[in-house]
Design a protein around this motif. Structure first.
Motif, short mmCIF file in Angstrom:
data_model
loop_
_atom_site.label_atom_id
_atom_site.label_comp_id
_atom_site.label_asym_id
_atom_site.label_seq_id
_atom_site.Cartn_x
_atom_site.Cartn_y
_atom_site.Cartn_z
N ALA A 140 0.82 -1.22 0.00
CA ALA A 140 0.00 0.00 0.00
C ALA A 140 0.85 1.27 0.00
O ALA A 140 0.33 2.36 -0.21
CB ALA A 140 -0.94 0.00 1.20
N PHE A 141 2.14 1.10 0.21
CA PHE A 141 3.06 2.25 0.29
C PHE A 141 4.19 2.03 -0.72
O PHE A 141 5.31 1.70 -0.35
CB PHE A 141 3.60 2.40 1.72
CG PHE A 141 2.52 2.19 2.76
CD1 PHE A 141 1.46 3.07 2.86
CD2 PHE A 141 2.57 1.11 3.61
CE1 PHE A 141 0.45 2.88 3.78
CE2 PHE A 141 1.57 0.90 4.55
CZ PHE A 141 0.50 1.79 4.64
N PRO A 142 3.90 2.22 -2.01
CA PRO A 142 4.84 1.81 -3.06
C PRO A 142 6.17 2.55 -3.06
O PRO A 142 7.13 2.06 -3.66
CB PRO A 142 4.06 2.08 -4.35
CG PRO A 142 3.02 3.09 -3.99
CD PRO A 142 2.67 2.81 -2.56
N ASN A 143 6.27 3.67 -2.40
CA ASN A 143 7.52 4.42 -2.39
C ASN A 143 8.39 4.13 -1.18
O ASN A 143 9.44 4.75 -1.00
CB ASN A 143 7.25 5.93 -2.48
CG ASN A 143 6.60 6.29 -3.78
OD1 ASN A 143 5.43 6.65 -3.82
ND2 ASN A 143 7.34 6.16 -4.86
N PHE A 144 7.97 3.18 -0.36
CA PHE A 144 8.71 2.86 0.86
C PHE A 144 8.83 1.35 1.02
O PHE A 144 8.03 0.60 0.49
CB PHE A 144 8.00 3.46 2.08
CG PHE A 144 7.86 4.95 2.02
CD1 PHE A 144 8.96 5.77 2.22
CD2 PHE A 144 6.64 5.53 1.74
CE1 PHE A 144 8.84 7.15 2.14
CE2 PHE A 144 6.50 6.91 1.67
CZ PHE A 144 7.61 7.72 1.87
N THR A 145 9.83 0.94 1.80
CA THR A 145 10.00 -0.47 2.14
C THR A 145 9.99 -0.63 3.66
O THR A 145 10.34 0.30 4.39
CB THR A 145 11.33 -1.03 1.60
OG1 THR A 145 12.41 -0.40 2.29
CG2 THR A 145 11.46 -0.82 0.10
N ALA A 146 9.61 -1.80 4.10
CA ALA A 146 9.60 -2.08 5.54
C ALA A 146 10.98 -1.93 6.15
O ALA A 146 11.13 -1.44 7.28
CB ALA A 146 9.06 -3.49 5.79
N ASP A 147 12.02 -2.30 5.41
CA ASP A 147 13.38 -2.22 5.93
C ASP A 147 13.79 -0.79 6.28
O ASP A 147 14.56 -0.58 7.22
CB ASP A 147 14.38 -2.79 4.93
CG ASP A 147 14.35 -4.30 4.89
OD1 ASP A 147 13.80 -4.93 5.82
OD2 ASP A 147 14.89 -4.86 3.92
N GLU A 148 13.29 0.20 5.54
CA GLU A 148 13.64 1.60 5.81
C GLU A 148 13.21 2.05 7.21
O GLU A 148 13.77 3.00 7.75
CB GLU A 148 12.95 2.54 4.82
CG GLU A 148 13.41 2.44 3.41
CD GLU A 148 12.62 3.39 2.54
OE1 GLU A 148 13.10 4.54 2.34
OE2 GLU A 148 11.52 3.02 2.09
N PHE A 149 12.20 1.41 7.74
CA PHE A 149 11.59 1.87 8.99
C PHE A 149 11.92 0.98 10.19
O PHE A 149 11.43 1.22 11.28
CB PHE A 149 10.07 1.97 8.80
CG PHE A 149 9.68 3.07 7.85
CD1 PHE A 149 9.46 4.35 8.32
CD2 PHE A 149 9.58 2.83 6.49
CE1 PHE A 149 9.13 5.38 7.45
CE2 PHE A 149 9.26 3.85 5.61
CZ PHE A 149 9.04 5.12 6.10
N LYS A 150 12.75 -0.03 10.00
CA LYS A 150 13.14 -0.91 11.10
C LYS A 150 13.99 -0.16 12.12
O LYS A 150 14.83 0.66 11.76
CB LYS A 150 13.93 -2.10 10.58
CG LYS A 150 13.08 -3.13 9.90
CD LYS A 150 13.95 -4.31 9.48
CE LYS A 150 13.12 -5.36 8.78
NZ LYS A 150 13.97 -6.47 8.30
N CYS A 151 13.80 -0.49 13.37
CA CYS A 151 14.62 0.07 14.45
C CYS A 151 16.07 -0.36 14.24
O CYS A 151 16.35 -1.54 14.04
CB CYS A 151 14.11 -0.45 15.79
SG CYS A 151 15.11 0.10 17.21
N SER B 254 15.80 -4.06 15.12
CA SER B 254 15.24 -4.47 13.81
C SER B 254 13.72 -4.65 13.80
O SER B 254 13.16 -5.09 12.80
CB SER B 254 15.91 -5.74 13.28
OG SER B 254 17.27 -5.49 13.04
N VAL B 255 13.05 -4.30 14.88
CA VAL B 255 11.58 -4.35 14.90
C VAL B 255 11.04 -3.21 14.05
O VAL B 255 11.62 -2.12 14.01
CB VAL B 255 11.04 -4.28 16.34
CG1 VAL B 255 9.54 -4.04 16.38
CG2 VAL B 255 11.40 -5.54 17.09
N ASN B 256 9.92 -3.44 13.40
CA ASN B 256 9.24 -2.40 12.64
C ASN B 256 7.80 -2.36 13.14
O ASN B 256 7.02 -3.27 12.85
CB ASN B 256 9.27 -2.68 11.15
CG ASN B 256 8.61 -1.60 10.33
OD1 ASN B 256 7.75 -0.88 10.82
ND2 ASN B 256 8.99 -1.48 9.08
N ALA B 257 7.45 -1.33 13.88
CA ALA B 257 6.09 -1.21 14.42
C ALA B 257 5.45 0.10 13.95
O ALA B 257 4.75 0.77 14.71
CB ALA B 257 6.12 -1.30 15.94
#
Length: 123
Positions: A5-16, A20-23
């Motif tokens: 749903a967020f095509p310009n972003f990846t989950a990895d960019e937002f990991k702690c 390494s958690v992404n919440a």
């Protein structure tokens, strides 16, 4: 969360960077994606989610916006910073922090509601 749903972003960019958690919260990401679409340029995320044990959060009395999953820092400067700020105000981000000194220039955006919000500050 459906990162498609967020095509310009990846989950990895937002990991702690600490654990390494992404919440990240989907509502924040939807607002950020809308901002990115309006901005029309890539946005390099320098900090997304931070767990409460992250060294920056651990120094605080109460964990901050990043630990809520409703904040990020974006590397940007000059005219791009000005454009991003204008769009962030219009999009309704409630916390906007500006660091435009030295080489680590960024803009912090969050959607927290509790006081003191709305708020703008500089680092």
């Amino acid at each position: 969360m459906n990162w498609d749903a967020f095509p310009n972003f990846t989950a990895d960019e937002f990991k702690c960077s600490h654990c390494s958690v992404n919440a990240m919260k989907p509502e924040f990401m939807a607002k950020l994606q809308a901002l990115r679409t309006a901005y029309g340029k890539p946005m390099r995320i320098t900090s997304g989610y931070r767990c409460p044990q992250h060294p920056i959060e651990a120094k605080k009395i109460k964990a901050g916006a990043h630990a809520s999953g409703c904040a990020c820092d974006i590397a940007v400067n000059g005219q791009d910073a000005y454009k991003l700020l204008k769009l962030a105000f219009a999009a309704g981000f409630t916390g906007i922090g500006v660091n435009q000194k030295t080489s680590g220039r960024f803009i912090h955006l969050d959607t927290l509601e509790e006081a003191p919000r709305p708020n703008v500050w500089s680092y």
